[in-house]
Design a protein around this motif. Structure first.
Motif: not given
Length: 301
Positions: A152, A159, A164, A198, A258-263, A265
């Motif tokens: 990401a 980040r 992140f 992201i 969510s952005r963290a779950q997207r995987d 980028y």
């Protein structure tokens, strides 16, 4: 037929395509399937993925570049970031002089699968970790094929903006450039030409449309088209259909997470070229490797 269904879908106004996709998926459910990036052996969906026409063309483009570098060198060193099932190397090294392949990948099974593809004159060094966590050794060739989109952020600063930590794509590219310049080598990146970075928020209509573009309008239809070609091995067909259903059509749901779950980028061509310029790389070439203009190959030094 899948190609007819998807062609009908993309003829709709783009605003209506996500709802139509949901209806199509509901009418064509599959009870069980293999999750993405969980198995890499001969009977896996990943292995079937590597047999798709657009993947075979990607490998041919990469092999041609790598061949030109290695034929001029002895005791060469290749660093591969993200090994998949080693399909890039199948029958490639048998005419090459001895050398070393360093594989950086967090999945232990990937290292075992790639090792089985290599002839005895190629030494494998396994680094079972994510590329963000390790040093990149000097190399004649670095290959980052369909892997950096899992990182990401354009850079570490972006980040941090979204909660992140650690390196983004820019910092990884900087280390790749430093690595190949020590041996006057080259780097190769393969990535889809699409912007899903992201900064696009979950459920943003732009993000949803971009996911539709790369995974339905191009990748999905490319697979659907391949399924209709004469001479297709009937044993291969259910594997490709499962990839189409779950690794393409279902992939659009990542735009809602969510952005963290997207995987996922991804960057389009202009952003990749901008990053390469920012880290001081010179771009040898960039080109599409398939007729669907899905994957772009970047060669840099």
């Amino acid at each position: 037929m899948w190609i007819e269904k998807l062609n009908e879908l993309i003829l709709l106004p783009r605003e209506q395509q996500f709802a139509a996709l949901q209806q199509l998926r509901a009418a064509n459910k599959e009870a069980e399937y293999e999750a993405w990036n969980t198995a890499f052996g001969a009977a896996s969906l990943y292995d079937a993925w590597t047999q798709l026409p657009f993947m075979q063309r990607l490998y041919r483009h990469n092999r041609a570049i790598i061949q030109r570098i290695l034929q001029e060198r002895s005791n060469w060193h290749i660093v591969e970031i993200g090994g998949g099932n080693g399909a890039l190397w199948q029958n490639f090294f048998h005419t090459q002089q001895a050398g070393k392949l360093t594989l950086i990948d967090p999945h232990a099974e990937v290292h075992r699968t790639v090792a089985a593809r290599l002839p005895e004159q190629v030494t494998l060094q396994s680094v079972v970790d994510r590329v963000e966590q390790v040093e990149i050794p000097e190399a004649d060739v670095i290959v980052c094929s369909l892997t950096l989109h899992h990182v990401a952020g354009l850079d570490a600063g972006q980040r941090r903006t979204f909660g992140f930590s650690g390196d983004g794509k820019k910092e990884i590219l900087q280390r790749c450039v430093q690595s190949v310049r020590k041996r006057q080598g080259i780097g190769i990146i393969n990535e889809a030409d699409c912007y899903n970075e992201i900064d696009l928020a979950p459920e943003d209509p732009v993000l949803v449309d971009h996911f539709l573009d790369v995974y339905v309008r191009r990748a999905g239809r490319a697979i659907a088209y391949a399924l209709e070609q004469p001479g297709l091995d009937e044993a291969q067909k259910p594997y490709w259909e499962s990839i189409l259903r779950h690794w393409c059509l279902d992939q659009v749901d990542y735009a809602l997470l969510s952005r963290a779950q997207r995987d996922v980028y991804e960057l389009d061509v202009s952003h990749w070229l901008g990053l390469l310029e920012t880290v001081g790389a010179y771009t040898v070439l960039h080109q599409y490797t398939d007729e669907w203009n899905l994957f772009q190959q970047y060669v840099f030094g």
